[in-house]
Write a protein that holds these residues in place. Structure first.
Motif, PDB file in Angstrom:
ATOM      1  N   TYR A  82       0.853  -1.189   0.000  1.00 10.99           N
ATOM      2  CA  TYR A  82       0.000   0.000   0.000  1.00 10.99           C
ATOM      3  C   TYR A  82       0.887   1.237   0.000  1.00 10.99           C
ATOM      4  CZ  TYR A  82      -3.808  -3.068   1.610  1.00 10.99           C
ATOM      5  OH  TYR A  82      -4.738  -4.059   1.733  1.00 10.99           O
ATOM      6  N   VAL A  83       0.540   2.216  -0.814  1.00 10.00           N
ATOM      7  CA  VAL A  83       1.224   3.502  -0.777  1.00 10.00           C
ATOM      8  C   VAL A  83       0.171   4.606  -0.683  1.00 10.00           C
ATOM      9  CG1 VAL A  83       1.369   3.610  -3.318  1.00 10.00           C
ATOM     10  CG2 VAL A  83       2.842   5.068  -1.919  1.00 10.00           C
ATOM     11  N   VAL A  84       0.415   5.560   0.216  1.00  9.66           N
ATOM     12  CA  VAL A  84      -0.527   6.668   0.412  1.00  9.66           C
ATOM     13  C   VAL A  84       0.259   7.964   0.609  1.00  9.66           C
ATOM     14  CG1 VAL A  84      -2.408   5.316   1.428  1.00  9.66           C
ATOM     15  CG2 VAL A  84      -0.623   6.264   2.908  1.00  9.66           C
ATOM     16  N   GLN A  85      -0.395   9.054   0.310  1.00  9.69           N
ATOM     17  CA  GLN A  85       0.142  10.362   0.658  1.00  9.69           C
ATOM     18  C   GLN A  85       0.040  10.517   2.179  1.00  9.69           C
ATOM     19  OE1 GLN A  85      -1.108  14.683  -0.653  1.00  9.69           O
ATOM     20  NE2 GLN A  85      -1.064  13.383  -2.478  1.00  9.69           N
ATOM     21  N   CYS A  86       1.095  10.971   2.805  1.00 10.17           N
ATOM     22  CA  CYS A  86       1.138  11.031   4.264  1.00 10.17           C
ATOM     23  C   CYS A  86       2.139  12.107   4.666  1.00 10.17           C
ATOM     24  CB  CYS A  86       1.566   9.665   4.804  1.00 10.17           C
ATOM     25  SG  CYS A  86       1.537   9.499   6.595  1.00 10.17           S
ATOM     26  N   TYR A  87       1.843  12.830   5.770  1.00  9.71           N
ATOM     27  CA  TYR A  87       2.640  14.008   6.088  1.00  9.71           C
ATOM     28  C   TYR A  87       3.320  13.988   7.453  1.00  9.71           C
ATOM     29  CZ  TYR A  87       0.686  16.049   1.901  1.00  9.71           C
ATOM     30  OH  TYR A  87       0.344  16.286   0.595  1.00  9.71           O
ATOM     31  N   THR A 118      -4.873  29.057  11.618  1.00 11.30           N
ATOM     32  CA  THR A 118      -3.829  28.185  12.155  1.00 11.30           C
ATOM     33  C   THR A 118      -2.936  27.736  11.015  1.00 11.30           C
ATOM     34  OG1 THR A 118      -5.312  27.357  13.885  1.00 11.30           O
ATOM     35  CG2 THR A 118      -3.321  26.073  13.426  1.00 11.30           C
ATOM     36  N   ASP A 119      -1.645  27.918  11.161  1.00 13.84           N
ATOM     37  CA  ASP A 119      -0.701  27.490  10.142  1.00 13.84           C
ATOM     38  C   ASP A 119      -0.462  25.992  10.254  1.00 13.84           C
ATOM     39  OD1 ASP A 119       1.321  27.452   8.199  1.00 13.84           O
ATOM     40  OD2 ASP A 119       2.829  27.626   9.769  1.00 13.84           O
ATOM     41  N   LEU A 120      -0.604  25.283   9.150  1.00 14.04           N
ATOM     42  CA  LEU A 120      -0.386  23.835   9.121  1.00 14.04           C
ATOM     43  C   LEU A 120       0.962  23.475   8.527  1.00 14.04           C
ATOM     44  CD1 LEU A 120      -3.940  22.734   7.960  1.00 14.04           C
ATOM     45  CD2 LEU A 120      -3.056  22.880  10.278  1.00 14.04           C
ATOM     46  N   GLY A 121       1.712  24.461   8.072  1.00 12.94           N
ATOM     47  CA  GLY A 121       3.051  24.211   7.568  1.00 12.94           C
ATOM     48  C   GLY A 121       3.178  24.424   6.063  1.00 12.94           C
ATOM     49  N   ILE A 122       4.401  24.236   5.597  1.00 15.34           N
ATOM     50  CA  ILE A 122       4.733  24.405   4.183  1.00 15.34           C
ATOM     51  C   ILE A 122       4.982  23.031   3.595  1.00 15.34           C
ATOM     52  CG2 ILE A 122       6.402  25.378   2.560  1.00 15.34           C
ATOM     53  CD1 ILE A 122       6.947  27.566   4.628  1.00 15.34           C
ATOM     54  N   TYR A 123       4.187  22.659   2.591  1.00 13.31           N
ATOM     55  CA  TYR A 123       4.371  21.359   1.930  1.00 13.31           C
ATOM     56  C   TYR A 123       3.614  21.348   0.621  1.00 13.31           C
ATOM     57  CZ  TYR A 123      -0.044  20.301   4.393  1.00 13.31           C
ATOM     58  OH  TYR A 123      -1.314  20.330   4.899  1.00 13.31           O
ATOM     59  N   LEU A 140      10.310  10.280  -4.139  1.00 11.11           N
ATOM     60  CA  LEU A 140       9.046  10.703  -3.530  1.00 11.11           C
ATOM     61  C   LEU A 140       9.266  11.243  -2.124  1.00 11.11           C
ATOM     62  CD1 LEU A 140       6.816   7.625  -4.484  1.00 11.11           C
ATOM     63  CD2 LEU A 140       7.153   9.738  -5.778  1.00 11.11           C
ATOM     64  N   THR A 141       8.360  12.088  -1.682  1.00 17.01           N
ATOM     65  CA  THR A 141       8.317  12.502  -0.290  1.00 17.01           C
ATOM     66  C   THR A 141       6.864  12.661   0.117  1.00 17.01           C
ATOM     67  OG1 THR A 141       9.222  14.022   1.372  1.00 17.01           O
ATOM     68  CG2 THR A 141       8.437  15.017  -0.683  1.00 17.01           C
ATOM     69  N   TYR A 164       7.058  -1.404   6.859  1.00 11.86           N
ATOM     70  CA  TYR A 164       6.751  -0.112   6.243  1.00 11.86           C
ATOM     71  C   TYR A 164       7.970   0.799   6.188  1.00 11.86           C
ATOM     72  CZ  TYR A 164       6.627   1.754  11.028  1.00 11.86           C
ATOM     73  OH  TYR A 164       6.953   2.126  12.312  1.00 11.86           O
ATOM     74  N   ALA A 165       7.800   1.860   5.420  1.00 12.00           N
ATOM     75  CA  ALA A 165       8.776   2.955   5.374  1.00 12.00           C
ATOM     76  C   ALA A 165       8.028   4.219   5.005  1.00 12.00           C
ATOM     77  CB  ALA A 165       9.874   2.673   4.355  1.00 12.00           C
ATOM     78  N   TYR A 166       8.538   5.340   5.487  1.00 11.23           N
ATOM     79  CA  TYR A 166       7.975   6.630   5.090  1.00 11.23           C
ATOM     80  C   TYR A 166       9.086   7.649   4.910  1.00 11.23           C
ATOM     81  CZ  TYR A 166       8.118   7.672  10.194  1.00 11.23           C
ATOM     82  OH  TYR A 166       8.490   7.850  11.507  1.00 11.23           O
ATOM     83  N   ARG A 167       8.746   8.718   4.171  1.00 13.43           N
ATOM     84  CA  ARG A 167       9.643   9.865   4.042  1.00 13.43           C
ATOM     85  C   ARG A 167       8.784  11.120   3.962  1.00 13.43           C
ATOM     86  NH1 ARG A 167      14.630  10.491  -0.247  1.00 13.43           N
ATOM     87  NH2 ARG A 167      12.983  10.469  -1.818  1.00 13.43           N
ATOM     88  N   PHE A 168       9.143  12.123   4.765  1.00 15.99           N
ATOM     89  CA  PHE A 168       8.369  13.356   4.849  1.00 15.99           C
ATOM     90  C   PHE A 168       9.263  14.565   4.598  1.00 15.99           C
ATOM     91  CE2 PHE A 168       6.193  10.917   8.504  1.00 15.99           C
ATOM     92  CZ  PHE A 168       5.381  10.227   7.628  1.00 15.99           C
ATOM     93  N   GLY A 169       8.620  15.663   4.219  1.00 16.88           N
ATOM     94  CA  GLY A 169       9.270  16.959   4.201  1.00 16.88           C
ATOM     95  C   GLY A 169       9.839  17.379   2.859  1.00 16.88           C
ATOM     96  N   LEU A 170      10.028  18.679   2.730  1.00 17.84           N
ATOM     97  CA  LEU A 170      10.566  19.246   1.504  1.00 17.84           C
ATOM     98  C   LEU A 170      12.010  18.820   1.275  1.00 17.84           C
ATOM     99  CD1 LEU A 170       9.158  22.896   1.754  1.00 17.84           C
ATOM    100  CD2 LEU A 170       8.133  20.893   0.667  1.00 17.84           C
ATOM    101  N   HIS A 171      12.751  18.650   2.364  1.00 20.55           N
ATOM    102  CA  HIS A 171      14.150  18.256   2.250  1.00 20.55           C
ATOM    103  C   HIS A 171      14.331  16.742   2.308  1.00 20.55           C
ATOM    104  CE1 HIS A 171      15.521  22.414   2.532  1.00 20.55           C
ATOM    105  NE2 HIS A 171      14.659  22.581   3.508  1.00 20.55           N
ATOM    106  N   LYS A 172      13.228  16.013   2.452  1.00 20.67           N
ATOM    107  CA  LYS A 172      13.235  14.542   2.436  1.00 20.67           C
ATOM    108  C   LYS A 172      14.140  13.958   3.518  1.00 20.67           C
ATOM    109  CE  LYS A 172      12.738  15.051  -2.533  1.00 20.67           C
ATOM    110  NZ  LYS A 172      13.423  14.941  -3.828  1.00 20.67           N
ATOM    111  N   ASP A 173      14.253  14.684   4.611  1.00 19.64           N
ATOM    112  CA  ASP A 173      15.179  14.256   5.660  1.00 19.64           C
ATOM    113  C   ASP A 173      14.481  13.684   6.884  1.00 19.64           C
ATOM    114  OD1 ASP A 173      14.078  16.643   6.427  1.00 19.64           O
ATOM    115  OD2 ASP A 173      15.961  17.589   7.022  1.00 19.64           O
ATOM    116  N   VAL A 174      13.170  13.479   6.806  1.00 18.03           N
ATOM    117  CA  VAL A 174      12.436  12.807   7.871  1.00 18.03           C
ATOM    118  C   VAL A 174      11.984  11.458   7.311  1.00 18.03           C
ATOM    119  CG1 VAL A 174      10.454  12.895   9.430  1.00 18.03           C
ATOM    120  CG2 VAL A 174      11.660  15.012   8.822  1.00 18.03           C
TER     121      VAL A 174
END
Length: 226
Positions: free
Chosen positions: A50-55, A221-226, A115-116, A79-89
């Motif tokens: 399974y692959v999903v968009q996740c933040y 409320t700011d939810l962030g930059i993505y 992907l991120t 499983y594995a995930y990667r988050f963020g603009l810099h792909k460092d999470v």
């Protein structure tokens, strides 16, 4: 009324310099458009990807709990995930399989497709025959790859995301402002009070936040930059 920024990501600073830097260096990223699935079978074992968009990690945990309930008779949920603009999470989890035989090859597919903001889980039903570390690596990689390829990879323009809560008298003015500035409406709720989740281009985010902050009976409320 007081406005305060609350970023989802610690690396997404909200100051003018940081926003300009993000806009200049990273204004687009690749992710999966919607949930998709893949399947790989080997010697009686079945690997469902399974692959999903996740933040963030909390959202990932929610998806993983859901898949564990749906596949309660399975043996592993790797499983594995990667988050963020810099792909460092990022994180890879073998869930009881031999070390680096499951989570790492899944993460490798996320990296291979660049992907991120994605989560991939591969659910394994054990078929009674051991595959060995090499066989497991191939199986988990294949299931993750098929899940990605059965979906659609999209390129997303980076936005500032805001939740705007307001009362009905403010609706006409807010909706006109959103339309005039070509803001993205990702979610809207109209009940006893109203809420919009909007995406704002970085180059006008400060202007938009200031304007909305000055309105009566309105909070953001700011939810962030993505």
């Amino acid at each position: 009324m007081k406005f305060s920024w609350q970023s989802l990501y610690s690396f997404c600073k909200i100051g003018t310099f940081e926003k300009k830097s993000i806009l200049e260096k990273i204004n687009k990223y690749k992710t999966i458009q919607a949930k998709s699935e893949g399947l790989y079978k080997e010697k009686g074992s079945k690997f469902i990807g399974y692959v999903v968009q996740c933040y963030d990690e909390d959202e990932a945990k929610s998806y993983l709990e859901q898949w564990r309930k749906e596949h309660h008779q399975a043996r592993h949920w790797c499983y594995a995930y990667r988050f963020g603009l810099h792909k460092d999470v990022y994180r890879a989890n073998d869930d009881g399989e031999p070390s680096n035989s499951a989570g790492a090859p899944i993460l490798g597919q996320i990296q291979s497709y660049d992907l991120t903001n994605v989560l991939i889980c591969v659910v394994r039903y054990f078929g009674g025959t051991k595959l060995g570390v090499g066989g497991l690596i191939h199986a988990y990689r294949a299931a993750a790859k098929e899940a990605i390829e059965n979906g659609k990879i999209i390129e997303v323009t980076v936005h500032q995301w805001l939740d705007v809560n307001f009362e009905y008298p403010e609706m006409p003015g807010i909706m006109k402002f959103v339309k005039d500035n070509n803001l993205i409406i990702k979610e809207q709720i109209f009940e006893l009070s109203c809420k919009l989740r909007i995406g704002v281009p970085l180059e006008i985010s400060e202007m938009v936040a200031q304007h909305l902050d000055e309105l009566d009976n309105t909070s953001i409320t700011d939810l962030g930059i993505y």
